[in-house]
Design a protein around this motif. Structure first.
Motif, PDB file in Angstrom:
ATOM      1  N   PHE A  69      -7.935  -2.801   0.070  1.00 42.81           N
ATOM      2  CA  PHE A  69      -6.995  -3.870   0.396  1.00 42.81           C
ATOM      3  C   PHE A  69      -7.612  -5.221   0.050  1.00 42.81           C
ATOM      4  CE2 PHE A  69      -6.077  -0.208   2.957  1.00 42.81           C
ATOM      5  CZ  PHE A  69      -4.699  -0.094   2.870  1.00 42.81           C
ATOM      6  N   GLY A  70      -6.763  -6.208  -0.180  1.00 40.12           N
ATOM      7  CA  GLY A  70      -7.213  -7.532  -0.588  1.00 40.12           C
ATOM      8  C   GLY A  70      -8.167  -8.190   0.387  1.00 40.12           C
ATOM      9  N   ASP A  71      -8.089  -7.824   1.672  1.00 40.84           N
ATOM     10  CA  ASP A  71      -8.993  -8.411   2.669  1.00 40.84           C
ATOM     11  C   ASP A  71     -10.361  -7.731   2.682  1.00 40.84           C
ATOM     12  OD1 ASP A  71      -8.445  -5.962   3.869  1.00 40.84           O
ATOM     13  OD2 ASP A  71      -7.546  -6.815   5.672  1.00 40.84           O
ATOM     14  N   GLY A  72     -10.572  -6.744   1.779  1.00 35.61           N
ATOM     15  CA  GLY A  72     -11.857  -6.056   1.691  1.00 35.61           C
ATOM     16  C   GLY A  72     -11.914  -4.742   2.454  1.00 35.61           C
ATOM     17  N   ARG A  73     -10.870  -4.421   3.180  1.00 31.98           N
ATOM     18  CA  ARG A  73     -10.847  -3.155   3.918  1.00 31.98           C
ATOM     19  C   ARG A  73     -10.689  -1.999   2.934  1.00 31.98           C
ATOM     20  NH1 ARG A  73      -6.248  -0.917   6.587  1.00 31.98           N
ATOM     21  NH2 ARG A  73      -5.226  -2.802   5.840  1.00 31.98           N
ATOM     22  N   VAL A  74     -11.458  -0.929   3.149  1.00 30.79           N
ATOM     23  CA  VAL A  74     -11.400   0.258   2.296  1.00 30.79           C
ATOM     24  C   VAL A  74     -11.186   1.480   3.185  1.00 30.79           C
ATOM     25  CG1 VAL A  74     -12.629   1.705   0.618  1.00 30.79           C
ATOM     26  CG2 VAL A  74     -13.010  -0.765   0.638  1.00 30.79           C
ATOM     27  N   ILE A  75     -10.266   2.345   2.759  1.00 28.73           N
ATOM     28  CA  ILE A  75     -10.077   3.632   3.435  1.00 28.73           C
ATOM     29  C   ILE A  75     -10.399   4.717   2.421  1.00 28.73           C
ATOM     30  CG2 ILE A  75      -8.469   5.181   4.598  1.00 28.73           C
ATOM     31  CD1 ILE A  75      -6.869   2.661   5.425  1.00 28.73           C
ATOM     32  N   TYR A  76     -11.420   5.501   2.739  1.00 32.26           N
ATOM     33  CA  TYR A  76     -11.866   6.610   1.899  1.00 32.26           C
ATOM     34  C   TYR A  76     -11.479   7.908   2.603  1.00 32.26           C
ATOM     35  CZ  TYR A  76     -15.224  10.234   0.531  1.00 32.26           C
ATOM     36  OH  TYR A  76     -15.813  11.411   0.151  1.00 32.26           O
ATOM     37  N   GLU A  77     -10.921   8.848   1.833  1.00 32.67           N
ATOM     38  CA  GLU A  77     -10.640  10.174   2.387  1.00 32.67           C
ATOM     39  C   GLU A  77     -11.247  11.215   1.450  1.00 32.67           C
ATOM     40  OE1 GLU A  77      -7.058  13.312   3.229  1.00 32.67           O
ATOM     41  OE2 GLU A  77      -6.522  11.186   3.056  1.00 32.67           O
ATOM     42  N   GLY A  78     -12.346  11.808   1.881  1.00 33.51           N
ATOM     43  CA  GLY A  78     -13.004  12.851   1.102  1.00 33.51           C
ATOM     44  C   GLY A  78     -12.363  14.193   1.372  1.00 33.51           C
TER      45      GLY A  78
END
Length: 183
Positions: A69-78
């Motif tokens: 996301f533009g605010d730097g938030r990252v969601i990773y799903e392995g």
């Protein structure tokens, strides 16, 4: 017939104004209006979402998704064949998000075809010609998606993609910090 004429006119005009190259996803026809589908010229980082998905193959190809996301938030799903399975949420620096956005423009992502498939093969049997794309079911599918406000674009690599798209995916892995969960 009128719809076909409008479509043909849009393609010819798009071809002429693009310097001789045109992606099919670039032009839409609505009534008699010709509309170029491009990202906004100016937008807020809060309206940005960049996604990357890699699916499994018949080997041990890593399978996971990323949402940045533009605010730097990252969601990773392995999913499978990654160092860490499950969901992880973390934050990266805004400069990393800007590096990814910059590279999207450098490789002309917004004009890439939506789908890269294998080369077209032509076969003949008893005088009947058949055509189709070469498909490889044992390779992963790789997809980059970008949303900027209401605008959305994706490019999917199923077999025969461009090195620009593959390099973009590697940059997204690196800039997002996801390599720590994958390898």
């Amino acid at each position: 017939m009128k719809h076909f004429q409008n479509l043909l006119q849009a393609l010819i005009i798009g071809f002429l104004f693009s310097g001789g190259s045109l992606a099919w996803s670039q032009v839409t026809v609505s009534g008699s209006q010709i509309e170029s589908v491009q990202p906004p010229i100016e937008y807020s980082l809060k309206d940005v979402e960049i996604g990357l998905e890699r699916t499994v193959c018949f080997g041990t190809c890593p399978s996971y998704t990323l949402r940045i996301f533009g605010d730097g938030r990252v969601i990773y799903e392995g999913r499978q064949f990654v160092r860490v399975t499950g969901t992880r949420e973390y934050t990266i620096d805004k400069s990393n998000v800007l590096n990814i956005l910059r590279q999207l423009y450098v490789v002309d992502f917004f004009n890439m075809p939506d789908l890269y498939m294998g080369p077209i093969m032509i076969g003949e049997k008893n005088g009947i010609i058949s055509t189709g794309h070469t498909r490889s079911t044992d390779l992963p599918t790789l997809t980059v998606r970008v949303r900027i406000g209401q605008y959305e674009k994706q490019a999917r690599h199923e077999y025969w993609g461009t090195s620009d798209l593959l390099n973009l995916m590697e940059l997204i892995d690196r800039e997002s910090g996801a390599e720590q969960w994958i390898k």
